[in-house]
Every structure is written in structure tokens, then in C-alpha cells.
Design an enzyme around this catalytic site. Structure first.
Site, PDB file in Angstrom:
ATOM      1  N   HIS A 257      -3.031 -53.612 -36.133  1.00  0.00           N
ATOM      2  CA  HIS A 257      -2.453 -53.769 -34.788  1.00  0.00           C
ATOM      3  C   HIS A 257      -1.528 -52.584 -34.453  1.00  0.00           C
ATOM      4  O   HIS A 257      -1.639 -51.521 -35.064  1.00  0.00           O
ATOM      5  CB  HIS A 257      -1.766 -55.127 -34.661  1.00  0.00           C
ATOM      6  CG  HIS A 257      -2.591 -56.230 -35.260  1.00  0.00           C
ATOM      7  ND1 HIS A 257      -3.708 -56.747 -34.643  1.00  0.00           N
ATOM      8  CD2 HIS A 257      -2.501 -56.857 -36.464  1.00  0.00           C
ATOM      9  CE1 HIS A 257      -4.258 -57.668 -35.434  1.00  0.00           C
ATOM     10  NE2 HIS A 257      -3.550 -57.757 -36.541  1.00  0.00           N
TER      11      HIS A 257
ATOM     12  N   GLU B 139       3.609 -59.337 -36.441  1.00  0.00           N
ATOM     13  CA  GLU B 139       2.739 -58.843 -37.515  1.00  0.00           C
ATOM     14  C   GLU B 139       2.670 -57.317 -37.493  1.00  0.00           C
ATOM     15  O   GLU B 139       2.638 -56.674 -38.550  1.00  0.00           O
ATOM     16  CB  GLU B 139       1.330 -59.427 -37.346  1.00  0.00           C
ATOM     17  CG  GLU B 139       0.366 -58.952 -38.423  1.00  0.00           C
ATOM     18  CD  GLU B 139      -1.082 -59.323 -38.134  1.00  0.00           C
ATOM     19  OE1 GLU B 139      -1.335 -60.024 -37.142  1.00  0.00           O
ATOM     20  OE2 GLU B 139      -1.957 -58.885 -38.907  1.00  0.00           O
TER      21      GLU B 139
ATOM     22  N   HIS C 190      -2.538 -56.513 -43.123  1.00  0.00           N
ATOM     23  CA  HIS C 190      -2.358 -57.574 -42.114  1.00  0.00           C
ATOM     24  C   HIS C 190      -1.562 -58.733 -42.688  1.00  0.00           C
ATOM     25  O   HIS C 190      -1.317 -58.812 -43.896  1.00  0.00           O
ATOM     26  CB  HIS C 190      -3.731 -58.128 -41.680  1.00  0.00           C
ATOM     27  CG  HIS C 190      -4.539 -57.166 -40.871  1.00  0.00           C
ATOM     28  ND1 HIS C 190      -4.572 -57.185 -39.503  1.00  0.00           N
ATOM     29  CD2 HIS C 190      -5.338 -56.137 -41.255  1.00  0.00           C
ATOM     30  CE1 HIS C 190      -5.366 -56.208 -39.065  1.00  0.00           C
ATOM     31  NE2 HIS C 190      -5.834 -55.554 -40.116  1.00  0.00           N
TER      32      HIS C 190
ATOM     33  N   GLU D 155      -4.776 -59.801 -46.052  1.00  0.00           N
ATOM     34  CA  GLU D 155      -3.906 -60.679 -45.269  1.00  0.00           C
ATOM     35  C   GLU D 155      -2.834 -61.125 -46.265  1.00  0.00           C
ATOM     36  O   GLU D 155      -3.096 -61.914 -47.163  1.00  0.00           O
ATOM     37  CB  GLU D 155      -4.691 -61.889 -44.746  1.00  0.00           C
ATOM     38  CG  GLU D 155      -5.843 -61.538 -43.817  1.00  0.00           C
ATOM     39  CD  GLU D 155      -5.411 -61.299 -42.369  1.00  0.00           C
ATOM     40  OE1 GLU D 155      -4.186 -61.330 -42.096  1.00  0.00           O
ATOM     41  OE2 GLU D 155      -6.293 -61.071 -41.522  1.00  0.00           O
TER      42      GLU D 155
END
Ligand code: ZN
Length: 338
Positions: free
Chosen positions: A128, A165, A220, A302
Site C-alpha cells: 500500500h 497498515e 503486509h 501478512e
């Protein structure tokens, strides 16, 4: 902190085709949660050795393993997976470039003059971008990921207290860069908060490809339901469609991902996801543009679930993030030295 209790209830054997990933991550659970860090240090390579020892250690611990049973391993039990996973991207041109600020996406690297990773190139992909929230039109544009079209990028999730995040991914990535550079690696970023948004997932993949990276890791944190906890590493499945051909990278990426998972357990004490991956901490996907379009070994991690308060307490801790970076660095080092 590893958690015990519900996550370590009796196993529920499932999907035999997942046996192989199970061996590694399940062993990681056993070692990290049951046997303790000492065992990992005895059988693992401490980040300095070669990765081969990681895999070799796995079968030995397997019989003592009690895989966590919980969580329904739906292919994407986490709401954020798709987003995290990033959308696809396909045409790579232009997309990412539009979002650039002054400097190019590749971040500077100051590797140590010498070290075990001298000559190795690692691309870190901080998931992101903090600016994506202000550029929804741009990031919602669909790009081609070979198999289909997906959003250029996504905003990512946040903790319930609002820690984004995109800030988490940058922080862990920068810590990881420092650790890898100390070992002599050349490190490049896909973005370092040096552009207004993005890049699109196709450009993220292209940056790794054009760097001819020896390893790429996309960082992430998930946005799943309360009670869903733990980390998981996402591997590229075999895809050969359109611009995507992951066949050459499936095997090395698995090796990379399994080493990262094992070292992540040891460094953080966290357990593999209790909601995807059958307790292995390993998930294979074919719907992520960042993986589908990669031509070099690449995985996603993640690191935890931002929407679970216990996981969030870890993810918002700088001390924990340093451990996370250490685990990822050790896994990469193990892979590159093998
Ligand atoms: Zn994400």
C-alpha cells in the site's frame, strides 16, 4: 508472543495437497510454541547459517507437532486478503508513475562493504501507500495481472485505533532494509513514502523483475475478524496466462517463504495464522498481481491481523516490529545463502 490455548487444539487434518507446506510451518508451530526458541537455535541457522538447515530440521520435529485446528481455512478467510494481496495490475505502464513524488520509487541502498549477502539484490515491497486514501480514483483503476484485471492498489487496513497498515509496512520494511544492508545486501524499495500513491501492483512486480532481484518480499498486515490471529506467508501458485507465468518461480518462492515463516516464528514468537493455511502459516494464491507478474522469487507476508486487539498490540509495538523484521531478514538470508 506465542499464544497457546485455543489455537493449539487437536488437529483437523485437511486437504492432503497441502502436506508439504504443512511440514514446514507446522514444525514451526511446534518449535516456536512447544519446544521453545532454544530448539530453533539448535536446529535452525540463526540467520547466519544456510537455509538448508531450516528445511532439514522440519521433519524431525514434525511428529511432536500438534497443528492448530481452529479457523476455517477458507481460501481467504481474511477480509483484507484480497486487498492486501493487492489487486492486480497488468499493464504496467504509466500506472505507477503517475503517483510519484519527487524521487523515484527505488530507494537508496547503502550496503555494507562486505558481508554474507554482498552482491545479492533484495527488493522490499512495503504494501500500500499512506497516500492511497487520498487517491482512490487512481488506485481503483484496474490493471491486468495476466489472469484477470484487478485494482491498481488498495488503501490497506488499519487497527481499530487507526494505525494504518501502510505505516506499519513502511516501518517494518525500513527496519528490514537496515538489517539486510548490514549483511551487505543491496536493497531496493518499491515505494518509500516518496510518491503520492501506489505504485500499482504491476509496477511493484516490475520493480523486482527489472532489478533482477534475488528475492522479493511484500510486507503486509491483514484486516480480518476479531479472534483471527497470527501471520501467514503467501506463495505464488503456478500461473501461465497472459502476462503471468509464475512457473519458474514457484519452487524458489516456496523455499523463500518457508524459510521466512520458520524464522518469523522464532524471532517473534508469533504463531502461524489460525484462520488460513491450516495452521501452517503458508498460503498459496494465484490471484495476486504482485505475485502473478513476478519473474523472480517473491512472497508476501501478512505479519498479523490488525483488526484483532491482541495482534494489534504487537503490530503497534516498535519492539515487536523489530523482531518481525529480524525474522524476515533471517529467512531471506537463509534463502540467499543456500
Ligand atoms: Zn496489505
Amino acid at each position: 508472543m506465542s499464544y497457546v490455548g485455543p489455537d493449539f487444539d487437536p488437529p483437523q487434518p485437511r486437504r492432503s495437497h497441502l502436506r508439504r507446506p504443512l511440514t514446514v510451518a507446522v514444525a514451526a508451530v511446534a518449535v516456536g510454541a512447544v519446544a521453545g526458541w532454544g530448539v530453533w537455535q539448535a536446529v535452525g541457522d540463526s540467520g547466519g547459517g544456510d537455509g538448508g538447515s531450516d528445511s532439514a530440521a522440519v521433519p524431525q520435529t514434525r511428529s511432536a507437532t500438534t497443528p492448530p485446528a481452529t479457523g476455517e481455512p477458507t481460501a481467504s478467510g481474511d477480509a483484507d486478503n484480497g486487498d492486501d494481496g493487492d489487486g492486480g495490475d497488468g499493464d504496467g505502464d504509466g500506472d505507477g508513475d503517475d503517483g510519484k513524488k519527487a524521487s523515484p520509487s527505488g530507494s537508496s541502498s547503502a550496503p555494507a562493504a562486505t558481508g554474507p549477502l554482498k552482491g545479492k539484490v533484495v527488493v522490499i515491497d512495503p504494501g500500500h501507500n499512506p497516500g492511497n486514501f487520498q487517491h482512490t480514483t487512481e488506485i481503483n483503476r484496474r490493471v491486468n495481472i495476466g489472469t484477470n484485471a484487478k485494482e491498481c492498489d488498495t488503501t490497506g487496513t488499519t487497527t481499530n485505533d487507526g494505525y494504518p497498515e501502510a505505516e506499519f509496512t513502511l516501518d517494518v520494511s525500513r527496519r528490514l532494509r537496515t538489517l539486510l544492508e548490514q549483511k551487505g545486501a543491496t536493497v531496493k524499495f518499491t515505494q518509500d513514502d516518496d510518491r503520492d500513491w501506489g505504485p500499482c501492483i504491476d509496477e511493484r512486480a516490475r520493480i523486482g523483475n527489472e532489478a533482477n532481484a534475488d528475492a522479493v518480499v511484500s510486507i503486509h498486515a491483514d484486516g480480518s475478524g476479531v479472534g483471527n490471529r497470527g501471520f501467514h506467508v503467501i506463495l505464488p501458485g503456478s500461473v501461465n496466462e497472459g502476462a503471468a507465468d509464475t512457473r519458474p518461480i514457484v519452487t524458489p518462492s516456496r523455499d523463500l517463504g518457508e524459510r521466512i515463516a520458520g524464522h518469523f516464528v522464532r524471532a517473534t514468537g508469533s504463531a502461524p495464522s489460525n484462520y488460513v493455511g491450516d495452521g501452517t502459516g503458508i498460503v498459496t494464491r494465484t490471484d495476486l498481481g504482485g505475485l502473478n507478474l513476478s519473474t523472480v522469487p517473491k512472497v508476501f507476508i501478512e505479519c498479523g491481523n490488525m483488526r484483532d486487539t491482541k495482534d494489534a498490540a504487537q503490530l503497534t509495538s516498535g519492539t515487536w516490529r523489530q523482531k518481525a523484521a529480524q525474522g524476515i531478514s533471517d529467512g531471506i538470508t537463509s534463502f540467499l545463502k543456500n
